[in-house]
Design an enzyme around this catalytic site. Sequence first.
Site, PDB file in Angstrom:
ATOM      1  N   ASP A 264      70.746  -3.967  47.832  1.00 40.94           N
ATOM      2  CA  ASP A 264      70.171  -5.311  48.075  1.00 40.94           C
ATOM      3  C   ASP A 264      69.405  -6.264  47.278  1.00 40.94           C
ATOM      4  O   ASP A 264      68.098  -5.965  47.263  1.00 40.94           O
ATOM      5  CB  ASP A 264      69.999  -4.991  49.043  1.00 40.94           C
ATOM      6  CG  ASP A 264      70.101  -6.344  49.984  1.00 40.94           C
ATOM      7  OD1 ASP A 264      70.802  -7.390  50.340  1.00 40.94           O
ATOM      8  OD2 ASP A 264      68.863  -6.491  50.492  1.00 40.94           O
ATOM      9  N   GLU A 298      73.143  -6.341  43.854  1.00 44.49           N
ATOM     10  CA  GLU A 298      73.330  -7.583  44.138  1.00 44.49           C
ATOM     11  C   GLU A 298      72.221  -8.330  43.957  1.00 44.49           C
ATOM     12  O   GLU A 298      71.330  -8.553  43.666  1.00 44.49           O
ATOM     13  CB  GLU A 298      73.215  -7.794  45.877  1.00 44.49           C
ATOM     14  CG  GLU A 298      73.569  -9.423  46.256  1.00 44.49           C
ATOM     15  CD  GLU A 298      73.153  -9.272  47.762  1.00 44.49           C
ATOM     16  OE1 GLU A 298      73.484 -10.556  48.113  1.00 44.49           O
ATOM     17  OE2 GLU A 298      72.385  -8.714  47.854  1.00 44.49           O
TER      18      GLU A 298
END
Length: 621
Positions: A264, A298
């Site tokens: 993330d 990401e």
Amino acid sequence: MISDSCFGALPVRGGVRFRVWAPSARDLTLIVHDGAAVGEYSVPKDDEDVFDLIVDRAAAGNRYSYRIHGGDPRPDPASRFQPESVHGPSEIVDPSAFHWTDTRWGGRPAADRILYELHIGTFSPEGTFAGATSRLETVRDLGVTVIEIMPVADFAGTRNWGYDGVCLYAPSRAYGRPDDLRRLVDRAHQLGMAVLIDVVYNHLGPEGAYLPSFNEEYFTDRHVTPWGRGVNLDGPGSAMVRRFIVDNACHWVREYHADGLRLDATHTLIDEDQGAILREIVNQTRDVAARPVFIHAEDHRNLAAMVEDAEHGGWGVEGVWADDFHHVMRVLLAGDTHGYFADFRGTAHELARTIQQGWLFTGQQSEHSGERRGSDASRVPMYRFVVCLQNHDQVGNRALGDRLHQSVSPEAWRAASALLLTLPMTPLLFMGQEWAASTPFRYFTDLETALGEQVTEGRRREFAAFPDFSNEQARRSIPDPQALSTFESSRLRWDERADPPHRAVLELYRALIALRLDHPSALGASSGVAAEAVALDDETIALRRADGDEVFWVIVRFRSAGVADLSPATEVRGEAGAEWTVVLTTEDPRFALDPRPPQVHERSGPLIRFERAGAVILKKK
């Protein structure tokens, strides 16, 4: 027994070895709450500030905690399970006790990866690992080859997106026990699907984050992120911070047989040696895996180095969320203009350029950030760009959690879906989009009252600059993240798949995915470094996919009726005068309740007359 983890409580012959990294502790007491070894133990510390002790007769199932300087008991920062809550004692888990059946599983090649992002708590009626496991066969039958599970590391309360995790090694007790997650992975492998687990290393959740009390050096004032102080990756004490993170990544691969991880917000993992922590995760997870492992990130920076191979000076990450595709499509289809959407014009020409390059921004000035963004990705294979029409962020971070197909016409949604599933990139679906689910996916939490009230008010302030929520009364309509109803409204309704509107969309997705998998070399994710896409006019795009003599053209019109002339594009590629077969149109009666099929003149151009938005897939005879 699995004993090569750096941290945690893991069974060894005759007992359990407890290892906790706590440089902030002068002394540490282990409390074993039950079982044959019940009692308190002073734990010795080594030269690396790791407290290490083997306790005879301790066993899996026993509960334990730590006391720092005689203070209150705290859970293990590397706890494998928190049966009561993130505030309670940890439970010893033997990861080697599970009987795996996936010894022959070899993973999925990059060319046929079709990702399906799901949230355990809202994916099934049960909201558990077991509930998700019971639905895996249905996902497999759709044609999905990789399930991507949103973060499961334990969090405060009983409902959360997962990005507020605080016990990074412990699957949330809200979803079941650790072996329930193992059963999910094992069953996915039996069905031929890989499993990607989403992990968060850039921050800890706001409640129950006891890790810093064991190590005050885990965060640093030298770096600032949207969540506050940055993780210490390059200052004093950072070597063990990195070791903790890498050990956690390896633990999901080693103890849960994950085929890969989605990292993330890696742009907030700030390090003077840019990319070092990602390179370590990539290399060490591969070292501990019994099969190929792939790491996705990401990251909004559009850094080609992330997904270039190490031999070319890259970081070795195998895939990156390339959000430019989503943003162009969102502006093109729904007309969004706020926030980062201000950087995009939403034209067919912009979309074609995005597909050709993998992403749109390759170093240009961003109107939204005021800074230059992106880099040249001309050496990056297409399959390393992960693209979508929806994901948890792009749905859940909207004020009402509404999905894209709820903002555009059904025919435009079908056309966009056809483009997504024929791209040379790696497509990602968000749970339920394959049947145009009626349910939203909203932001939800279950934090203690005072903190929860701050989250609720902060959520509503976040949208104050949006015209639809410019006044206080309108902002009050934004669902309260703390309300149970906000969570429950986000749960998929599986029975609606049988209703005609949803069933027709589901049939389209099945057909598109089957076509992609039946022609993996021509229509799958590509190892080529460029894509062939051209804007035929302001709202029509043509995508050419080919492998040798197998040639496909995907023609997509996004908004209205019109004529698409493919002649110039086919002439450039030496295909003028070729004969074409219509493989699929999104206006087929199977896919549209009120079909308005386009007219395809296969010999002249070909020329396609669209009655409205739609997509046509042609194959060269």
